[in-house]
Write an enzyme that holds these catalytic residues in place. Sequence first.
Site, PDB file in Angstrom:
ATOM      1  N   PHE A 133      41.810 -20.842 -87.132  1.00 44.32           N
ATOM      2  CA  PHE A 133      40.473 -20.239 -87.135  1.00 44.32           C
ATOM      3  C   PHE A 133      40.138 -19.767 -88.544  1.00 44.32           C
ATOM      4  CE2 PHE A 133      41.506 -18.818 -82.555  1.00 44.32           C
ATOM      5  CZ  PHE A 133      41.048 -20.020 -82.048  1.00 44.32           C
ATOM      6  N   CYS A 135      39.970 -22.071 -91.849  1.00 43.29           N
ATOM      7  CA  CYS A 135      39.496 -22.846 -92.992  1.00 43.29           C
ATOM      8  C   CYS A 135      38.035 -22.526 -93.287  1.00 43.29           C
ATOM      9  CB  CYS A 135      39.680 -24.344 -92.741  1.00 43.29           C
ATOM     10  SG  CYS A 135      41.336 -24.863 -93.173  1.00 43.29           S
TER      11      CYS A 135
HETATM   12  C1  LIG Z   1      44.807 -27.977-100.486  1.00 47.08           C
HETATM   13  C2  LIG Z   1      44.970 -27.040 -99.331  1.00 47.08           C
HETATM   14  C3  LIG Z   1      44.771 -27.486 -98.044  1.00 47.08           C
HETATM   15  C4  LIG Z   1      44.924 -26.617 -96.965  1.00 47.08           C
HETATM   16  N1  LIG Z   1      44.760 -27.083 -95.706  1.00 47.08           N
HETATM   17  C5  LIG Z   1      44.957 -26.263 -94.651  1.00 47.08           C
HETATM   18  C6  LIG Z   1      44.893 -26.762 -93.328  1.00 47.08           C
HETATM   19  O1  LIG Z   1      44.691 -27.946 -93.082  1.00 47.08           O
HETATM   20  N2  LIG Z   1      45.086 -25.884 -92.318  1.00 47.08           N
HETATM   21  C7  LIG Z   1      45.341 -24.555 -92.527  1.00 47.08           C
HETATM   22  O2  LIG Z   1      45.518 -23.797 -91.561  1.00 47.08           O
HETATM   23  N3  LIG Z   1      45.424 -24.074 -93.791  1.00 47.08           N
HETATM   24  C8  LIG Z   1      45.247 -24.886 -94.836  1.00 47.08           C
HETATM   25  N4  LIG Z   1      45.384 -24.396 -96.114  1.00 47.08           N
HETATM   26  C9  LIG Z   1      45.682 -22.959 -96.312  1.00 47.08           C
HETATM   27  C10 LIG Z   1      47.179 -22.686 -96.433  1.00 47.08           C
HETATM   28  O3  LIG Z   1      47.866 -23.035 -95.244  1.00 47.08           O
HETATM   29  C11 LIG Z   1      47.445 -21.192 -96.729  1.00 47.08           C
HETATM   30  O4  LIG Z   1      46.928 -20.414 -95.683  1.00 47.08           O
HETATM   31  C12 LIG Z   1      46.815 -20.736 -98.044  1.00 47.08           C
HETATM   32  O5  LIG Z   1      46.903 -21.747 -99.012  1.00 47.08           O
HETATM   33  C13 LIG Z   1      47.455 -19.447 -98.573  1.00 47.08           C
HETATM   34  O6  LIG Z   1      48.802 -19.631 -98.921  1.00 47.08           O
HETATM   35  P1  LIG Z   1      49.292 -19.867-100.456  1.00 47.08           P
HETATM   36  O7  LIG Z   1      48.744 -18.744-101.278  1.00 47.08           O
HETATM   37  O8  LIG Z   1      50.789 -19.899-100.378  1.00 47.08           O
HETATM   38  O9  LIG Z   1      48.735 -21.181-100.883  1.00 47.08           O
HETATM   39  C14 LIG Z   1      45.256 -25.261 -97.194  1.00 47.08           C
HETATM   40  C15 LIG Z   1      45.469 -24.819 -98.502  1.00 47.08           C
HETATM   41  C16 LIG Z   1      45.346 -25.697 -99.557  1.00 47.08           C
HETATM   42  C17 LIG Z   1      45.612 -25.208-100.949  1.00 47.08           C
END
Ligand SMILES: Cc1cc2nc3c(=O)[nH]c(=O)nc-3n(C[C@H](O)[C@H](O)[C@H](O)COP(=O)(O)O)c2cc1C
Length: 428
Positions: A133, A135
Amino acid sequence: MADLRINLAGIESPNPFWLASAPPTNSGYQVQRAFEAGWGGAVWKTLGDPILNVSSRFAAVSFNGQKVAGFNNIELITDRPLEVNLKEMYETKKKFPDHAIIASLMVEPKQEKWHEIVKRVEDVGVDGLELNFGCPHGMAERGMGAASGQVPSLVEKQTYWAKEVAKTPVIVKLTPNITDITATAEAAVSGGADAISMINTINSLAGVDIDTWNTIPHVGGKGAHGGYCGPAVKPIALHMVGECARNQQIPIPISGIGGISDWKSAVEFMLMGATGVQVCTAAMHHGFRIVEDMIDGLNHYLDEKGIASVMDIVGKSVHKYSDWGDLDLNYKVVAQINNDLCIKCNKCHIACEDTSHQCIDMLKGQDGVGYLKVREEDCVGCNLCSIVCPVDGAIEMVEVNRDLQPMTWNERQAVIGSAALQAEVFGK
Ligand SMILES: Cc1cc2nc3c(=O)[nH]c(=O)nc-3n(C[C@H](O)[C@H](O)[C@H](O)COP(=O)(O)O)c2cc1C
């Protein structure tokens, strides 16, 4: 060696380090390599439709030599057909039965859609579900992701629909793009969630190219808002985890996400109430093998502290995170400068003189050599001088006023309130 295994709402994994749903978990090939490298679990790249995407998709925010201080993306969910993902999930689970595989799901807010996708992914043997919930772009414009996640009633209803048929634990992944994340976390609890995870990405525009005037990133000259993550978002994520962990209406486990890039940040999230952590940007920046240092560092930390199981640190700092009104107004620290370490750059003096309380004096010793000294009676203990000081240990914040009894604002208000009441009743 300490026991690194975790159990998050019934989902077991050999260590607390999971890859978050994102490009690193896009295929069986990647998830299997990640498990070989040492990751304890993986939340598969979100399943659902439509299957479409744009190019380009990512942008980094560099700061002061740090290449990826923050990371921005306009990518959507998986770009691979559901059947292909399901087959690879099945194969991966068969090869790695002890590792946690979580299916991240995003469908339209309709009961039958949730029932169908939950049944299909559970058929291939996943250990749990994560309802996306969160993106903030693309899917939100179609009523999914953050558009659902910003409306507590929709979070509750869709969690309930997933739970109606789910046999494995349901984690609800929350968006940070909301005023108070505890509202949607409570809605997830009402819908029957077994756990919550946070944070997804934060609404953002990484930058504007000052020569072409295009947004960064851009798609053929046009840009759209994206999701921000990486080291820069850690304090925001940690706060949201803490707010949920200390809220009695949210008694379910938390999977911590947002800016985690090493074992120390993982420990911080766990102390603040997360049962395990998920990582995306750091893995995208440095590769799967960063998990080796994470495991080593966590092992050493626990051994040094004599802690037998990583589960024993979960939530240990939560009671120390409170409201401003509970802080002791009589607790006082002042800055002290160690002139043996001071390199006389005067940054502390400038910071204090220009932007704080003008309490660092530039003096001259009998030998004629200049030195800096804090006038303790005027120092408010704001920490700014020690923050700008480039030399570790040259400025220490030391506690003074130790004899005073603690007095919080809430207690003070109670005393003032009762004095005012007495004056009213007894005319004093
Ligand atoms: C390129 C990219 C694609 C992502 N795609 C998804 C996704 O498909 N589904 C999702 O729940 N979160 C997605 N995220 C969010 C990550 O799962 C995570 O919640 C977010 O990047 C924060 O963590 P971080 O600071 O370690 O990157 C995406 C993040 C990035 C950078």
